[in-house]
Design an enzyme around this catalytic site. Structure first.
Site, PDB file in Angstrom:
ATOM      1  N   GLU A 175       0.618  -1.303   0.160  1.00 54.95           N
ATOM      2  CA  GLU A 175       0.062  -0.123  -0.041  1.00 54.95           C
ATOM      3  C   GLU A 175       0.923   1.279   0.015  1.00 54.95           C
ATOM      4  O   GLU A 175       1.576   1.402   0.884  1.00 54.95           O
ATOM      5  CB  GLU A 175      -0.949   0.185   1.395  1.00 54.95           C
ATOM      6  CG  GLU A 175      -1.872  -1.107   1.443  1.00 54.95           C
ATOM      7  CD  GLU A 175      -2.865  -0.967   2.487  1.00 54.95           C
ATOM      8  OE1 GLU A 175      -3.875  -1.590   2.755  1.00 54.95           O
ATOM      9  OE2 GLU A 175      -2.754   0.168   3.509  1.00 54.95           O
ATOM     10  N   ARG A 195      -2.341 -10.860   2.388  1.00 54.29           N
ATOM     11  CA  ARG A 195      -3.563 -11.932   2.293  1.00 54.29           C
ATOM     12  C   ARG A 195      -3.880 -11.591   0.757  1.00 54.29           C
ATOM     13  O   ARG A 195      -3.661 -10.650   0.097  1.00 54.29           O
ATOM     14  CB  ARG A 195      -4.620 -11.693   2.945  1.00 54.29           C
ATOM     15  CG  ARG A 195      -4.883 -10.224   3.161  1.00 54.29           C
ATOM     16  CD  ARG A 195      -6.143  -9.684   3.869  1.00 54.29           C
ATOM     17  NE  ARG A 195      -6.545  -8.316   3.635  1.00 54.29           N
ATOM     18  CZ  ARG A 195      -6.102  -7.279   4.018  1.00 54.29           C
ATOM     19  NH1 ARG A 195      -5.211  -7.343   4.949  1.00 54.29           N
ATOM     20  NH2 ARG A 195      -6.619  -5.874   3.727  1.00 54.29           N
TER      21      ARG A 195
HETATM   22  C1  MV4 Z   1      -2.476   8.073   6.502  1.00 53.33           C
HETATM   23  C2  MV4 Z   1      -2.891   9.007   6.119  1.00 53.33           C
HETATM   24  C3  MV4 Z   1      -2.368  10.161   5.967  1.00 53.33           C
HETATM   25  N1  MV4 Z   1      -1.004  10.332   6.357  1.00 53.33           N
HETATM   26  N2  MV4 Z   1      -0.793   7.957   6.744  1.00 53.33           N
HETATM   27  C4  MV4 Z   1      -6.005   4.970   6.672  1.00 53.33           C
HETATM   28  C5  MV4 Z   1      -6.127   3.640   6.209  1.00 53.33           C
HETATM   29  C6  MV4 Z   1      -4.641   3.186   6.549  1.00 53.33           C
HETATM   30  N3  MV4 Z   1      -4.214   2.175   5.637  1.00 53.33           N
HETATM   31  C7  MV4 Z   1      -3.801   4.477   6.429  1.00 53.33           C
HETATM   32  N4  MV4 Z   1      -4.810   5.492   6.564  1.00 53.33           N
HETATM   33  C8  MV4 Z   1      -4.313   6.486   6.279  1.00 53.33           C
HETATM   34  N5  MV4 Z   1      -2.742   6.604   6.610  1.00 53.33           N
HETATM   35  C9  MV4 Z   1      -0.295   9.113   6.856  1.00 53.33           C
HETATM   36  N6  MV4 Z   1       1.108   9.133   6.840  1.00 53.33           N
HETATM   37  C10 MV4 Z   1      -4.126   9.038   5.901  1.00 53.33           C
HETATM   38  C11 MV4 Z   1      -4.770   7.787   6.151  1.00 53.33           C
HETATM   39  C12 MV4 Z   1      -6.386   8.046   5.812  1.00 53.33           C
HETATM   40  C13 MV4 Z   1      -7.057   8.768   7.096  1.00 53.33           C
HETATM   41  C14 MV4 Z   1      -6.556   8.824   8.195  1.00 53.33           C
HETATM   42  C15 MV4 Z   1      -7.164   9.497   9.064  1.00 53.33           C
HETATM   43  C16 MV4 Z   1      -8.685   9.580   9.110  1.00 53.33           C
HETATM   44  C17 MV4 Z   1      -9.329   9.237   7.825  1.00 53.33           C
HETATM   45  C18 MV4 Z   1      -8.520   8.744   6.799  1.00 53.33           C
HETATM   46  C19 MV4 Z   1      -9.175   8.132   5.733  1.00 53.33           C
HETATM   47  C20 MV4 Z   1      -8.357   7.569   4.754  1.00 53.33           C
HETATM   48  C21 MV4 Z   1      -6.770   7.337   4.739  1.00 53.33           C
END
Ligand code: MV4
Length: 463
Positions: free
Chosen positions: A275, A292
Site C-alpha cells: 500500500e 493476504r
Molecule cells: C495515513 C494518512 C495520512 N498520512 N498515513 C487510513 C487507512 C490506513 N491504511 C492508512 N490510512 C491513512 N494513513 C499518513 N501518514 C491518511 C490515512 C487515511 C485516514 C486517516 C485518518 C482519518 C481518515 C482517513 C481516511 C483515509 C486514509
C-alpha cells in the site's frame, strides 16, 4: 498439486476460493459457524464441517477448530481468504507443524509485515520510498517531540501492530502530541495487545494506491499493476479500480519494479499487496503491506486476465509462476462497488432475510456474492454481501457499465449501499478521477451548528 483444500472463511470469498479449486480439480472443505449452516459456501463445497457458534472468536477465528476440521477431513492445505485468520502468523506456524500447507507467505514474512514499523524499516532498506517517520516504535514523549519536530506538523501516530486505519491519531501541533501519544499507546495495547506506536508525516487527502504482487518459491516475483482505493469511508473501502486514473505507464513500471525487488529481498511468496499514499504532487510513499488475498483482487483479475487465486494456490503447491512480468499487460479499466447490507444514509448494518434478488450481467460485468433470494444475511459478520465489478476499454466505459449494472440490481428485504454507489458514480469529481481519501466527506451528514456560547470567547489564532 493439492488434493483437498479447506477454506477457513465464509461468504463471497469462500465461494471465490471454491471456484478456483473446481477449475484446478481440487476437492474443497467448507467450515461453517451455526449462523452459516444454509450458506452457499457450504452447499458448493465437497465436504463441510461445523466449527462452532456464530461468534467468530469461537468459530472462524478458532485455530484448534480449523486445524481439527482439516485433520478430520484429510485436507492438505488451508486457504484463509481475507479477514479472520488470513494474516495470522500463528495459524501459518501451526499449519507448518501439522504438515498442512498454509496458502499465504511464510510465518516470518507475515510477522514482519504485521509489525508495521518493522515493515517500514525493511522496505526502506530494500530501496522502497517510504513515508518519512520514526525509525521504529516511539516510546517516550521526548522522543516523539523530537521526531515530530523533524517531520514538521501535521504528523500521524499509528499502532505498530494495527493497520487498516485502526488506532490512528492525527496530531497538528506540539501541544497535542503528549496526550495523543498516551491515548494511542493505551488504545494500541487494548486493541492489539501491544502498545507500540510509530510516527509518520501526515499526508492531507492522499490517494490510496496499492500494488498487487505474486511470488513463487523459485524467487520469481511479478507485479500485476496497481489498484486505486481512494473512495473509502471510516477506513472501509467502497469503490476500487484498476488501473489508477492518475498513474502513467512509466510510473507503474518504476513502482512495480521497486515493489518486486523489495518483495524478493524479504523472501515474499504467494499473493500480496503493498500500500502507498500518493500526495498532491503525485509522489508515492509506502505505508504498509498486506500478506493476504484482498477483497478487491477481482479488478486486477479483470484488467490482467490472471486468476490470482488459482496462481496463489499453484505457487503454494510448489509450482512455478506460469507467466513472467513481460506477459502481464494491463488492458482497459475495471471498477468494483462493494455492496453492503447497510442503510444507504446512516451506514448502519441492515442484516436480515433477502426476499427478491436479481443480479446484473451482460458485457463486462462480474459479480462475486454468496447471497441469493430467500437467504439470510447474519448480523454476526461484516456487511459485505456482493462485489459488483465492471470492465471497459476505458474508465468511462467501466463507469457506464457500472451505473447500468447497479440500476439492474434487485435486492429486496434488506437495505444496501446500491443507492449510495449510484450517487457517487453521478459525481463529476468521481467521473473525472478527482478522488482522494477525503472524497466521501461530502456525503457525511451536515455537522450540527455549535451551540452559541454564553459569553464571547477570546479569539484563538487560526490553525
Ligand atoms: C495515513 C494518512 C495520512 N498520512 N498515513 C487510513 C487507512 C490506513 N491504511 C492508512 N490510512 C491513512 N494513513 C499518513 N501518514 C491518511 C490515512 C487515511 C485516514 C486517516 C485518518 C482519518 C481518515 C482517513 C481516511 C483515509 C486514509
Amino acid at each position: 498439486m493439492f488434493k483437498k483444500i479447506l477454506i477457513a472463511n465464509r461468504g463471497e470469498i469462500a465461494l471465490r476460493v471454491i471456484c478456483a479449486c473446481r477449475e484446478l480439480g481440487i476437492r474443497t472443505v467448507a467450515v461453517w459457524s451455526e449462523a452459516d449452516e444454509h450458506s452457499l459456501h457450504v452447499r458448493f463445497a465437497d465436504e463441510d464441517v461445523c466449527i462452532g457458534p456464530a461468534r467468530s472468536s469461537e468459530s472462524y477465528l478458532h485455530v484448534p477448530a480449523i486445524i481439527s476440521a482439516a485433520e478430520i477431513t484429510g485436507a492438505d492445505a488451508i486457504h484463509p481468504g481475507y479477514g479472520f485468520l488470513s494474516e495470522s502468523a500463528y495459524l501459518a506456524e501451526v499449519c507448518e507443524a501439522c504438515h498442512i500447507k498454509f496458502i499465504g507467505p511464510s510465518p516470518s514474512v507475515i510477522r514482519l509485515m504485521g509489525e508495521k514499523s518493522r515493515a517500514r524499516r525493511a522496505m526502506r532498506k530494500a530501496g522502497v520510498s517510504v513515508l518519512p517517520g520514526s525509525d521504529g516504535p516511539v516510546d517516550t514523549e521526548a522522543e516523539a517531540q523530537k521526531v515530530a519536530r523533524d517531520l514538521a506538523y501535521p504528523v500521524i501516530i499509528k499502532a505498530s501492530n494495527g493497520g487498516g486505519g485502526r488506532g490512528m491519531r492525527i496530531v497538528r501541533s506540539a501541544d497535542e502530541l503528549a496526550p495523543a501519544l498516551r491515548t494511542a499507546q493505551r488504545e494500541a495495547q487494548a486493541a492489539f495487545g501491544i502498545g507500540d506506536v510509530y510516527l509518520e508525516k501526515y499526508v492531507e487527502a492522499p490517494r490510496h494506491i496499492e500494488v498487487q504482487i505474486l511470488g513463487d518459491h523459485f524467487g520469481t516475483v511479478v507485479h500485476l499493476g496497481e489498484r486505486e482505493c481512494s473512495v473509502q469511508r471510516r477506513h472501509q473501502k467502497l469503490i476500487e479500480e484498476a488501473p489508477s486514473p492518475v498513474m502513467t505507464d512509466k510510473q507503474r513500471k518504476k513502482l512495480g519494479a521497486m515493489v518486486v525487488d523489495a518483495a524478493r529481498a524479504v523472501g515474499y511468496t504467494s499473493a500480496g499487496t503493498f500500500e502507498f499514499l500518493m500526495d498532491a504532487q503525485q509522489h508515492l510513499y509506502f505505508i504498509e503491506a498486506n500478506t493476504r488475498l484482498q477483497v478487491e483482487h477481482g479488478v486486477t483479475e479483470m484488467v490482467t486476465g490472471i486468476d490470482i487465486v488459482k496462481e496463489q494456490i499453484k505457487v503454494a503447491a510448489g509450482e512455478k509462476l506460469s507467466f513472467s512480468q513481460h506477459d502481464v499487460q494491463i488492458s482497459g479499466h475495471a471498477l468494483e462497488c462493494r455492496i453492503n447490507a447497510e442503510h444507504p444514509e446512516t451506514f448502519a448494518p441492515s442484516p436480515g432475510r433477502i426476499d427478491a434478488f436479481s443480479l446484473p450481467g451482460g458485457p463486462g460485468v462480474r459479480v462475486d456474492t454468496f447471497a441469493h433470494a430467500e437467504c439470510t444475511v447474519p448480523p454476526n459478520y461484516d456487511s459485505l454481501i456482493a462485489k459488483i465489478m465492471t470492465h471497459g476499454r476505458t474508465r468511462d466505459e467501466a463507469i457506464v457499465r457500472m451505473r447500468r449494472a447497479l440500476e439492474m440490481t434487485v435486492i429486496e428485504g434488506i437495505q444496501t449501499s446500491v443507492p449510495m454507489h449510484l450517487k457517487i458514480l453521478a459525481e463529476p469529481d468521481f467521473q473525472q478521477g478527482r478522488i482522494s481519501t477525503a472524497f466521501m466527506d461530502r456525503f457525511l451528514p451536515a455537522p450540527k451548528p455549535a451551540p452559541a456560547p454564553a459569553t464571547t470567547p477570546s479569539t484563538t489564532p487560526a490553525a
